[in-house]
Design a protein around this motif. Sequence first.
Motif, short mmCIF file in Angstrom:
data_model
loop_
_atom_site.label_atom_id
_atom_site.label_comp_id
_atom_site.label_asym_id
_atom_site.label_seq_id
_atom_site.Cartn_x
_atom_site.Cartn_y
_atom_site.Cartn_z
N UNK A 274 39.86 31.16 35.53
CA UNK A 274 39.52 31.91 36.74
C UNK A 274 39.63 33.38 36.39
N UNK A 275 38.50 34.09 36.50
CA UNK A 275 38.53 35.48 36.06
C UNK A 275 37.71 36.35 36.98
N UNK A 276 38.08 37.62 37.03
CA UNK A 276 37.29 38.60 37.77
C UNK A 276 35.90 38.67 37.15
N UNK A 277 34.91 38.94 37.98
CA UNK A 277 33.52 38.85 37.53
C UNK A 277 33.23 39.68 36.29
N UNK B 282 33.65 37.92 32.89
CA UNK B 282 32.98 36.66 32.57
C UNK B 282 32.15 36.71 31.29
N UNK B 283 31.39 37.79 31.12
CA UNK B 283 30.52 37.85 29.94
C UNK B 283 31.33 37.87 28.65
N UNK B 284 32.44 38.60 28.66
CA UNK B 284 33.26 38.66 27.44
C UNK B 284 33.84 37.29 27.13
N UNK C 184 35.33 30.34 36.34
CA UNK C 184 35.17 30.42 37.78
C UNK C 184 35.45 31.84 38.23
N UNK C 185 34.82 32.26 39.34
CA UNK C 185 35.26 33.52 39.94
C UNK C 185 36.59 33.30 40.63
#
Length: 417
Positions: free
Chosen positions: A150-153, A156-158, A177-178
């Motif tokens: 679960x990560x801040x948006x 996500x790409x990293x 997931x957001x």
Amino acid sequence: MRRYLRVVVLCLACGFCSLLYAFSQLAVSLEEGAGGGGGKPQAAAASWLAGGGRGAGRGAGSAGPAAHPGRSDRCKDFCLCYWNPYWMLPSDVCGMNCFWEAAFRYSLKMQPVERVHLAVVACGERLEETLTMLKSALIFSIKPLQFHIFAEDQLHDSFKGILNSWSFLQTFNYSLYPITFPSENAAEWKKLFKPCASQRLFLPLILKEVDSLLYVDTDILFLRPVDDIWSLLKKFNSTQIAAMAPEHEEPRIGWYNRFARHPYYGKTGVNSGVMLMNMTRMRRKYFKNDMTTVRLRWGDILMPLLKKYKLNITWGDQDLLNIIFFHNPESLFVFPCQWNYRPDHCIYGSNCQEAEEEGIFILHGNRGVYHDDKQPAFRAIYEALRNSKKKTTVCSSHYYSPLSHSCPSMLFIHSEM
Ligand SMILES: *[C@@H]1O[C@H](CO)[C@@H](O)[C@H](O)[C@H]1NC(C)=O
Ligand SMILES: *[C@@H]1O[C@H](CO)[C@@H](O)[C@H](O)[C@H]1NC(C)=O
Ligand SMILES: *[C@@H]1O[C@H](CO)[C@@H](O)[C@H](O)[C@H]1NC(C)=O
Ligand SMILES: *[C@@H]1O[C@H](CO)[C@@H](O)[C@H](O)[C@H]1NC(C)=O
């Protein structure tokens, strides 16, 4: 008499050889039968170099030759676990023969492999720390892992970039997931909770199809297989639903017993940095509480609890967990401090007895000790794992072992500790 003995020995030797041959032929036919439809990973090649970036290139590069055994250049770069009915490696192949492994594999093929589910919540500057945690899990684990991140948006790409570059390992799977709240009254949750701090409380409600889960903070490092802590789930008695370690071993320096303005579990409270959950049971249980006389389910207890204790809690969701298990102590499995070893265990003298005797199993570098000089040993372990190199193996479907999800004998781990 002597001649007789020789004949017997000769016969035994011949018998053994033909048995070996028959067995190997049988195994070949099993292999061929299973080859096509299994949908098993075809090749596993791993090569982690510091930073992860270069690993991608090599992993992808070496997957090619594995699909065409017979190329003579393959020995230069990697080793191979090779199946050969005559129990010998062809001249152009370097590596390990998988005769016994293949036979063993067939006998185990019928058992589905259980996945270990690992969840983490990453916000702010926690990308590198989280990836190091995931890497430590991958380096030591035996069963395949399923990561729930679960990560801040903006992270996500990293995460995708690095995790995809590790995917050639084929020992893990991930979902990103957001930061999410349960769909019912999500707006209300968002107003009340700091999103990142409270995400873990909602995991049983969000990951509805997952039976059990290991939640860890980003500043955790596994120093032994995740399988080991996962196996504690089987030790739960019929009323236990979750497992955590005590917040303190030594009440004189404990936080909850000196400062808390709310109920907490046991003598010194529990720490939620490493939390093992049987979420099936958490979703089913009706919890005793001090708000109503009726028992409430997990999804119904969080909001009233927060409203009641909002002004009295200091450590957010960990405090809420302490309140819940204060009222439901029979539901908590307490594991020893070596499964959640923090600077508190050695700052004012060593007070984690189990770690002294058996070693540290999971390291928890809270208070930022991986990034400053207050606890050099914590930092050294973090940096060693962050920079660790993992160099492996190529394994085509013929050599693939479900036992370890690779060719176990060919897995080289170089971690610079
Ligand atoms: C990864 O997870 C998906 C479902 O999320 C599953 O269908 C797939 O089989 C998994 N991959 C492996 C290699 O286990
Ligand atoms: C919160 O703390 C205050 C001061 O210690 C205490 O009087 C009060 O009862 C606490 N509230 C709850 C809900 O426990
Ligand atoms: C979790 O609890 C459920 C219900 O008691 C049980 O069926 C399941 O096997 C448990 N999961 C694990 C991993 O022990
Ligand atoms: C399970 O263990 C807990 C903690 O030791 C205990 O309080 C509880 O009574 C046990 N439950 C059963 C059914 O034995």
